[in-house]
Design a protein around this motif. Structure first.
Motif, PDB file in Angstrom:
ATOM      1  N   ASP A  17      98.373  57.932  48.242  1.00  0.00           N
ATOM      2  CA  ASP A  17      99.135  56.779  48.876  1.00  0.00           C
ATOM      3  C   ASP A  17     100.528  57.049  48.812  1.00  0.00           C
ATOM      4  O   ASP A  17     101.295  56.755  49.709  1.00  0.00           O
TER       5      ASP A  17
ATOM      6  N   LYS B  24      84.337  58.750  36.065  1.00  0.00           N
ATOM      7  CA  LYS B  24      85.835  59.391  36.316  1.00  0.00           C
ATOM      8  C   LYS B  24      86.694  58.392  36.905  1.00  0.00           C
ATOM      9  O   LYS B  24      87.321  58.704  37.889  1.00  0.00           O
ATOM     10  N   ARG B  25      86.318  57.032  37.153  1.00  0.00           N
ATOM     11  CA  ARG B  25      87.052  56.013  37.899  1.00  0.00           C
ATOM     12  C   ARG B  25      88.532  56.251  37.700  1.00  0.00           C
ATOM     13  O   ARG B  25      89.369  56.013  38.585  1.00  0.00           O
ATOM     14  N   ALA B  26      89.184  56.417  36.450  1.00  0.00           N
ATOM     15  CA  ALA B  26      90.480  56.396  36.155  1.00  0.00           C
ATOM     16  C   ALA B  26      91.150  57.743  36.908  1.00  0.00           C
ATOM     17  O   ALA B  26      92.154  57.500  37.708  1.00  0.00           O
ATOM     18  N   GLU B  27      90.477  58.775  36.965  1.00  0.00           N
ATOM     19  CA  GLU B  27      90.940  59.934  37.717  1.00  0.00           C
ATOM     20  C   GLU B  27      90.896  59.763  39.111  1.00  0.00           C
ATOM     21  O   GLU B  27      91.775  60.122  39.643  1.00  0.00           O
ATOM     22  N   ILE B  28      89.820  59.210  39.579  1.00  0.00           N
ATOM     23  CA  ILE B  28      89.785  58.969  40.955  1.00  0.00           C
ATOM     24  C   ILE B  28      90.674  57.921  41.268  1.00  0.00           C
ATOM     25  O   ILE B  28      91.506  58.284  42.669  1.00  0.00           O
ATOM     26  N   GLU B  29      91.131  56.704  40.739  1.00  0.00           N
ATOM     27  CA  GLU B  29      92.053  55.934  40.937  1.00  0.00           C
ATOM     28  C   GLU B  29      93.410  56.481  41.097  1.00  0.00           C
ATOM     29  O   GLU B  29      94.200  56.316  41.882  1.00  0.00           O
ATOM     30  N   ARG B  30      93.673  57.565  40.193  1.00  0.00           N
ATOM     31  CA  ARG B  30      95.030  58.231  40.251  1.00  0.00           C
ATOM     32  C   ARG B  30      95.298  59.103  41.463  1.00  0.00           C
ATOM     33  O   ARG B  30      96.208  59.130  42.038  1.00  0.00           O
TER      34      ARG B  30
ATOM     35  N   PHE C 231      93.782  58.901  44.516  1.00  0.00           N
ATOM     36  CA  PHE C 231      94.090  58.142  45.399  1.00  0.00           C
ATOM     37  C   PHE C 231      95.481  57.263  45.384  1.00  0.00           C
ATOM     38  O   PHE C 231      96.027  57.414  46.322  1.00  0.00           O
ATOM     39  N   ALA C 232      96.196  56.977  44.154  1.00  0.00           N
ATOM     40  CA  ALA C 232      97.406  56.464  44.154  1.00  0.00           C
ATOM     41  C   ALA C 232      98.231  57.679  44.523  1.00  0.00           C
ATOM     42  O   ALA C 232      99.231  57.484  45.100  1.00  0.00           O
TER      43      ALA C 232
END
Length: 56
Positions: free
Chosen positions: A24, A12-18, A20-21
């Motif tokens: 921010d 789920k890294r891509a979703e987690i990074e999205r 957080f972005a």
């Protein structure tokens, strides 16, 4: 169990990074709108301006 959690985070890294972005961006826009509405508030103060007076 730890390897399962690590795998889930990796998958789920891509979703987690999205997320957080997006967070921010929301924080930055809220910070910018507070500073902008308070006039010349110092950076990082959330737009709060300290005013000194000579009142008794």
């Amino acid at each position: 169990m730890t390897s399962g959690v690590a795998r889930m985070i990796f998958d789920k890294r891509a979703e987690i990074e999205r997320v957080f972005a997006e967070h921010d961006a929301l924080v930055a826009s809220a910070s910018g709108s507070l500073t902008g509405s308070a006039g010349s508030g110092a950076s990082g103060t959330g737009g709060i301006r300290v005013v000194s007076t000579d009142l008794p």
